[in-house]
Design an enzyme around this catalytic site. Structure first.
Site, PDB file in Angstrom:
ATOM      1  N   ARG A  71       0.868  -1.221   0.201  1.00 49.89           N
ATOM      2  CA  ARG A  71      -0.052   0.023   0.101  1.00 49.89           C
ATOM      3  C   ARG A  71       0.800   1.185   0.066  1.00 49.89           C
ATOM      4  NH1 ARG A  71      -3.162  -2.799  -1.534  1.00 49.89           N
ATOM      5  NH2 ARG A  71      -5.534  -3.197  -0.839  1.00 49.89           N
TER       6      ARG A  71
ATOM      7  N   GLU B 203      -3.897   6.617  -3.286  1.00 46.52           N
ATOM      8  CA  GLU B 203      -5.074   5.763  -3.644  1.00 46.52           C
ATOM      9  C   GLU B 203      -5.437   4.920  -2.418  1.00 46.52           C
ATOM     10  OE1 GLU B 203      -4.113   2.471  -5.775  1.00 46.52           O
ATOM     11  OE2 GLU B 203      -1.949   2.525  -5.743  1.00 46.52           O
TER      12      GLU B 203
ATOM     13  N   HIS C  13      -1.481  -0.094  -9.658  1.00 46.67           N
ATOM     14  CA  HIS C  13      -2.218  -1.052  -8.925  1.00 46.67           C
ATOM     15  C   HIS C  13      -2.583  -2.279  -9.447  1.00 46.67           C
ATOM     16  CE1 HIS C  13      -3.960  -1.179  -4.770  1.00 46.67           C
ATOM     17  NE2 HIS C  13      -3.884  -2.272  -5.358  1.00 46.67           N
TER      18      HIS C  13
HETATM   19  P1  NAD Z   1      -0.788 -10.909   5.215  1.00 48.85           P
HETATM   20  O1  NAD Z   1      -1.693 -10.893   6.144  1.00 48.85           O
HETATM   21  O2  NAD Z   1      -0.811 -12.728   4.800  1.00 48.85           O
HETATM   22  O3  NAD Z   1       0.609 -10.748   5.480  1.00 48.85           O
HETATM   23  C1  NAD Z   1       0.929  -9.455   5.930  1.00 48.85           C
HETATM   24  C2  NAD Z   1       2.026  -9.606   7.101  1.00 48.85           C
HETATM   25  O4  NAD Z   1       2.541  -8.460   7.466  1.00 48.85           O
HETATM   26  C3  NAD Z   1       1.839 -10.588   8.339  1.00 48.85           C
HETATM   27  O5  NAD Z   1       2.889 -11.621   8.345  1.00 48.85           O
HETATM   28  C4  NAD Z   1       1.820  -9.584   9.278  1.00 48.85           C
HETATM   29  O6  NAD Z   1       2.295 -10.080  10.749  1.00 48.85           O
HETATM   30  C5  NAD Z   1       3.016  -8.725   8.951  1.00 48.85           C
HETATM   31  N1  NAD Z   1       2.757  -7.304   9.489  1.00 48.85           N
HETATM   32  C6  NAD Z   1       1.644  -6.744   9.950  1.00 48.85           C
HETATM   33  N2  NAD Z   1       1.946  -5.603  10.757  1.00 48.85           N
HETATM   34  C7  NAD Z   1       3.410  -5.320  10.462  1.00 48.85           C
HETATM   35  C8  NAD Z   1       4.262  -4.609  10.932  1.00 48.85           C
HETATM   36  N3  NAD Z   1       4.014  -3.430  11.711  1.00 48.85           N
HETATM   37  N4  NAD Z   1       5.722  -4.698  10.724  1.00 48.85           N
HETATM   38  C9  NAD Z   1       5.909  -5.780  10.085  1.00 48.85           C
HETATM   39  N5  NAD Z   1       5.149  -6.754   9.446  1.00 48.85           N
HETATM   40  C10 NAD Z   1       3.953  -6.438   9.903  1.00 48.85           C
HETATM   41  O7  NAD Z   1      -1.272 -10.145   3.733  1.00 48.85           O
HETATM   42  P2  NAD Z   1      -0.971 -10.669   2.393  1.00 48.85           P
HETATM   43  O8  NAD Z   1      -2.026 -11.385   1.972  1.00 48.85           O
HETATM   44  O9  NAD Z   1       0.507 -11.088   2.374  1.00 48.85           O
HETATM   45  O10 NAD Z   1      -0.881  -9.115   1.960  1.00 48.85           O
HETATM   46  C11 NAD Z   1       0.053  -8.340   2.118  1.00 48.85           C
HETATM   47  C12 NAD Z   1      -0.517  -6.815   1.710  1.00 48.85           C
HETATM   48  O11 NAD Z   1      -0.682  -6.512   0.163  1.00 48.85           O
HETATM   49  C13 NAD Z   1      -1.990  -6.601   1.887  1.00 48.85           C
HETATM   50  O12 NAD Z   1      -2.211  -5.883   3.220  1.00 48.85           O
HETATM   51  C14 NAD Z   1      -2.410  -5.693   0.856  1.00 48.85           C
HETATM   52  O13 NAD Z   1      -2.300  -4.219   1.202  1.00 48.85           O
HETATM   53  C15 NAD Z   1      -1.451  -5.838  -0.171  1.00 48.85           C
HETATM   54  N6  NAD Z   1      -1.759  -6.493  -1.408  1.00 48.85           N
HETATM   55  C16 NAD Z   1      -1.504  -5.497  -2.784  1.00 48.85           C
HETATM   56  C17 NAD Z   1      -2.207  -6.095  -3.839  1.00 48.85           C
HETATM   57  C18 NAD Z   1      -1.813  -5.412  -5.338  1.00 48.85           C
HETATM   58  O14 NAD Z   1      -2.653  -5.683  -6.000  1.00 48.85           O
HETATM   59  N7  NAD Z   1      -1.003  -4.463  -5.238  1.00 48.85           N
HETATM   60  C19 NAD Z   1      -2.912  -7.282  -3.866  1.00 48.85           C
HETATM   61  C20 NAD Z   1      -3.124  -7.666  -2.738  1.00 48.85           C
HETATM   62  C21 NAD Z   1      -2.645  -7.481  -1.389  1.00 48.85           C
END
Ligand code: NAD
Length: 332
Positions: free
Chosen positions: A231, A260, A299
């Site tokens: 993000r 965004e 995105h």
């Molecule tokens: P997830 O919840 O499986 O993994 C997120 C990880 O981040 C977890 O292991 C969590 O413990 C860790 N985390 C949380 N807070 C933290 C902090 N303060 N410091 C360090 N680590 C921290 O999520 P995911 O499915 O792997 O997705 C990750 C992110 O990717 C989503 O939150 C979303 O914003 C983004 N995403 C982007 C797209 C895109 O099209 N660009 C698509 C899907 C997801």
């Protein structure tokens, strides 16, 4: 089971019809409203995306409803309390694109490391010279992964395929996975100091907002690259612009911009409702776009045919599971 789907595109209609043969199906291009809810008094199941607001007023009209399955990860558009009172089960799509986003992350990394946009830009002009196109190997480099969740772990697995060393920073450590894949957890500071490429895979929240900022960006190894497919708000835009201008960072691959951050669901970007204009404006305003060592995608990391089909497959699975009394992905 009489099932109605809302906020549906034509290709989705065909796909669902194929998967739910024998079901009585009704499709709506738009969202569920108090108006069209009147037509659904006898329906057992509805599937919506986030623009259909399932509040008491609408739910009161759906007398026979047993299941709501939203084709989104978020479910704040559904009044769960009211569903509970009415004995309506609510299911979601908890994940659909871990490998998809991880693959896009590597597309950005490789585009930067092998100067693919510059190379392509040159050959389409008929210029096959190599001046300025020297890249660098990933093998032996250190990748710093911030957030080792679903997407982060996929990225780490791919990095290992390139024979990279991997450092990870996460508030929750997956020690078993670290042992299995051969990566090391460390502090954010250490990761910034020792990584050649840093990639973000943590959620945006009050703890991660501007996690990389004007103060700590200087700790990043000089010449390192930064990739953001998580993000925009996790990186302070001014900090990255300054670090790129001053040459502290070697380059950046960015799929998500700070402006965004109102987007809750990736699929929102495919919806006509999303203010594409907003994204365009923010893109135009970006100095980042003009930099040769920066690649910005709109995105788009989630946007593969397979990922979108997985959303439908999970939804169909939720419906079939409900019928078999083996409920999946229940959130309410
Ligand atoms: P997830 O919840 O499986 O993994 C997120 C990880 O981040 C977890 O292991 C969590 O413990 C860790 N985390 C949380 N807070 C933290 C902090 N303060 N410091 C360090 N680590 C921290 O999520 P995911 O499915 O792997 O997705 C990750 C992110 O990717 C989503 O939150 C979303 O914003 C983004 N995403 C982007 C797209 C895109 O099209 N660009 C698509 C899907 C997801």
């Amino acid at each position: 089971m009489k099932t109605a789907f809302f906020e549906i595109e034509d290709w989705e209609k065909d796909y669902i019809k194929e998967k739910l043969k024998g079901h009585e199906l009704k499709f709506y291009q738009g969202e569920l409203t108090a108006d069209n809810a009147k037509e659904l008094k006898s329906f057992d199941v509805i599937s919506v995306f986030i623009y259909s607001k399932l509040n008491k007023r609408i739910l009161d009209q759906l007398g026979k409803l047993k299941l709501i399955t939203t084709r989104s990860t978020g479910f704040d558009h559904i009044d769960l309390e009211e569903c509970k009172k009415k004995n309506i089960v609510v299911c979601n799509v908890p994940f659909y694109g871990e490998n998809t986003v991880a693959e896009h992350t590597f597309a950005l990394i490789l585009a930067l490391s092998r100067k693919i946009p510059q190379s392509y830009g040159r050959t389409i002009r008929g210029d096959f010279s190599l001046d300025g196109l020297r890249g660098f190997d990933l093998k032996g480099k250190t990748l710093g992964v911030i957030g080792s969740g679903h997407i982060g772990v996929h990225v780490i697995r791919m990095a290992k395929g390139f024979e990279m060393d991997v450092l990870a920073y996460d508030i929750k450590k997956n020690r078993k996975m670290a042992e299995k894949l051969g990566f090391k957890y460390t502090t954010l500071d250490d990761l910034m100091k020792n990584s050649d490429i840093i990639t973000l895979h943590a959620p945006l929240n009050k703890h991660t907002y501007h996690m990389i900022n004007k103060e700590n960006i200087k700790k990043i190894k000089r010449g390192a690259f930064i990739i953001n497919t998580a993000r925009g708000g996790i990186i302070e835009t001014d900090a990255i612009v300054k670090a790129l201008y001053e040459g502290h960072l070697g380059g950046a691959g960015i799929d998500v911009l700070e402006e965004e951050d109102l987007i809750k669901e990736e699929a929102q970007l495919l919806s006509k409702k999303f203010l594409k204009r907003r994204l365009e404006i923010s893109l135009k305003n970006r100095i980042l776009l003009k930099l040769d060592n920066v690649i910005i995608t709109p995105h788009n990391a989630f946007n593969s045919s397979e990922a979108l089909k997985r959303i439908l497959d999970t939804t169909v699975g939720n419906i079939k599971g409900f019928i078999k009394k083996k409920i999946t992905n229940r959130v309410g």
